[in-house]
Enzyme design. Structure first.
Site, short mmCIF file in Angstrom:
data_model
loop_
_atom_site.label_atom_id
_atom_site.label_comp_id
_atom_site.label_asym_id
_atom_site.label_seq_id
_atom_site.Cartn_x
_atom_site.Cartn_y
_atom_site.Cartn_z
N LYS A 32 -23.59 -31.89 70.20
CA LYS A 32 -22.46 -31.12 70.75
C LYS A 32 -22.69 -29.63 70.48
O LYS A 32 -22.94 -29.23 69.35
CB LYS A 32 -21.15 -31.56 70.09
CG LYS A 32 -19.93 -30.77 70.55
CD LYS A 32 -18.64 -31.39 70.04
CE LYS A 32 -18.18 -30.84 68.72
NZ LYS A 32 -17.68 -29.47 68.75
N ASP A 59 -19.04 -28.37 74.60
CA ASP A 59 -17.63 -28.40 74.17
C ASP A 59 -17.03 -27.01 74.28
O ASP A 59 -16.84 -26.31 73.28
CB ASP A 59 -17.61 -28.93 72.71
CG ASP A 59 -16.24 -28.95 72.08
OD1 ASP A 59 -15.24 -28.97 72.83
OD2 ASP A 59 -16.17 -28.96 70.84
N LYS A 61 -14.15 -26.41 76.20
CA LYS A 61 -12.68 -26.55 76.39
C LYS A 61 -12.14 -25.53 77.39
O LYS A 61 -11.28 -24.70 77.06
CB LYS A 61 -11.95 -26.39 75.05
CG LYS A 61 -12.36 -27.41 73.99
CD LYS A 61 -11.48 -27.28 72.75
CE LYS A 61 -11.87 -28.24 71.64
NZ LYS A 61 -13.13 -27.89 70.96
N ASP A 64 -8.13 -22.36 82.41
CA ASP A 64 -7.95 -21.14 83.21
C ASP A 64 -7.36 -21.59 84.55
O ASP A 64 -7.00 -22.76 84.71
CB ASP A 64 -9.32 -20.44 83.37
CG ASP A 64 -9.19 -18.92 83.52
OD1 ASP A 64 -8.34 -18.48 84.33
OD2 ASP A 64 -9.93 -18.19 82.86
N THR A 115 -5.72 -30.51 67.14
CA THR A 115 -5.21 -31.04 65.86
C THR A 115 -4.67 -29.93 64.97
O THR A 115 -3.99 -30.20 63.99
CB THR A 115 -6.32 -31.82 65.12
OG1 THR A 115 -7.53 -31.08 65.22
CG2 THR A 115 -6.50 -33.19 65.71
N ARG A 206 -20.47 -32.21 59.67
CA ARG A 206 -20.97 -31.98 58.32
C ARG A 206 -21.57 -33.18 57.59
O ARG A 206 -22.55 -33.00 56.87
CB ARG A 206 -19.88 -31.30 57.48
CG ARG A 206 -19.70 -29.85 57.90
CD ARG A 206 -18.36 -29.29 57.49
NE ARG A 206 -17.27 -29.91 58.24
CZ ARG A 206 -15.99 -29.60 58.08
NH1 ARG A 206 -15.64 -28.68 57.21
NH2 ARG A 206 -15.06 -30.19 58.81
O1 C5P Z 1 -17.99 -31.40 60.41
P1 C5P Z 1 -17.03 -32.27 61.15
O2 C5P Z 1 -17.49 -33.72 61.23
O3 C5P Z 1 -15.61 -32.15 60.64
O4 C5P Z 1 -17.07 -31.68 62.64
C1 C5P Z 1 -16.21 -32.17 63.63
C2 C5P Z 1 -16.46 -31.46 64.92
O5 C5P Z 1 -15.45 -31.88 65.84
C3 C5P Z 1 -16.35 -29.95 64.85
O6 C5P Z 1 -17.23 -29.42 65.86
C4 C5P Z 1 -14.91 -29.68 65.22
O7 C5P Z 1 -14.72 -28.42 65.81
C5 C5P Z 1 -14.67 -30.77 66.26
N1 C5P Z 1 -13.26 -31.14 66.43
C6 C5P Z 1 -12.46 -31.58 65.38
N2 C5P Z 1 -11.17 -31.92 65.61
C7 C5P Z 1 -10.66 -31.83 66.82
C8 C5P Z 1 -11.43 -31.40 67.88
C9 C5P Z 1 -12.75 -31.06 67.65
O8 C5P Z 1 -12.93 -31.68 64.25
N3 C5P Z 1 -9.42 -32.21 67.03
#
Ligand code: C5P
Length: 227
Positions: A32, A59, A61, A64, A115, A206
């Site tokens: 992503k 991604d 998003k 517009d 979120t 992560r």
């Molecule tokens: O590191 P981690 O597993 O938390 O990364 C989650 C990914 O999903 C990040 O790129 C974050 O921006 C994205 N994301 C999220 N929650 C959302 C939408 C997208 O954690 N509601």
């Protein structure tokens, strides 16, 4: 590809993103590319990842007026990305224009409620129904406009699958292997329970990108799905 894992390349530079991608096997995950990395690196990075064999979820998003979103999505389709997304808050006309602009080879999904938006944040922008009702309303608009699915929390997956059917694709962040740090994610599920709840694709950052051995972390996650 059978793997449901999409690895979030949350990096500031193409060098760091390519260093992680170079340690991963494109037959075992997709990647992503989000706003920070894309703004810093542009389409060239997407093309580099694709030439390494990765399918890319772009991604960005988009949100517009319909004509502008349609143009952005035509450009994303022309890049050959596997998946791209818009904000369902753009409304039915924007969602329909988005659907018409994206070719069959690219999956198009929508974000419902970020979120980061809780009930008080939603009320502040005039949406007083609460997050759950908003998610269902916006997922309904997304489904009606013929998009492929939505981004959602794994905790919302079962209800959305039941309401909108098997074919409606659910892409869920907030996934953490049982032995992994939650970081700033509050409402998490393990990869296996997220799939059991109805998620189709798991966005994981992560736990893979910060692991000492990212490939091994990915392999362990995939093994946990089989067990
Ligand atoms: O590191 P981690 O597993 O938390 O990364 C989650 C990914 O999903 C990040 O790129 C974050 O921006 C994205 N994301 C999220 N929650 C959302 C939408 C997208 O954690 N509601």
């Amino acid at each position: 590809m059978k793997s449901p894992v999409i690895v979030a390349l949350d990096f500031a530079t193409p060098k760091d993103a390519l260093a992680l991608a170079g340690q991963l096997d494109p037959t075992m995950c997709r990647v992503k590319v989000g706003k920070e990395l894309f703004t810093a690196s542009g389409p060239a990075l997407v093309e580099q990842l694709q030439s390494l064999g990765f399918e890319v979820f772009l991604d960005l998003k988009f949100h517009d007026i319909p004509n502008t979103v349609a143009g952005a999505l035509r450009a994303a389709s022309a890049l050959g990305v596997w998946m791209v997304n818009v904000h369902a808050l753009g409304g039915p006309a924007m969602l329909e224009a988005a659907r018409a602009a994206v070719g069959d080879d690219t999956k198009l999904i929508a974000v419902t409620v970020l979120t980061s938006m809780d009930a008080s944040q939603l009320t502040a922008i005039g949406l007083g129904d609460g997050p759950e009702a908003q998610v269902l309303k916006l997922a309904g608009l997304t489904h009606a406009a013929g998009l492929d699915g939505v981004v959602c929390s794994p905790l919302e997956a079962a209800a959305l699958k039941q309401r909108f059917g098997e074919k409606f694709c659910l892409v869920t962040p907030g996934v953490r292997p049982a032995d992994s740090a939650k970081g700033d994610q509050k409402r998490v599920m393990t990869p296996k329970s997220a799939l059991e709840a109805g998620s189709n694709y798991l966005v994981i950052g992560r736990p893979i990108s910060q692991a000492n051995d990212p490939n091994q972390a990915l392999v362990s996650i995939l093994e946990s799905l089989e067990s």
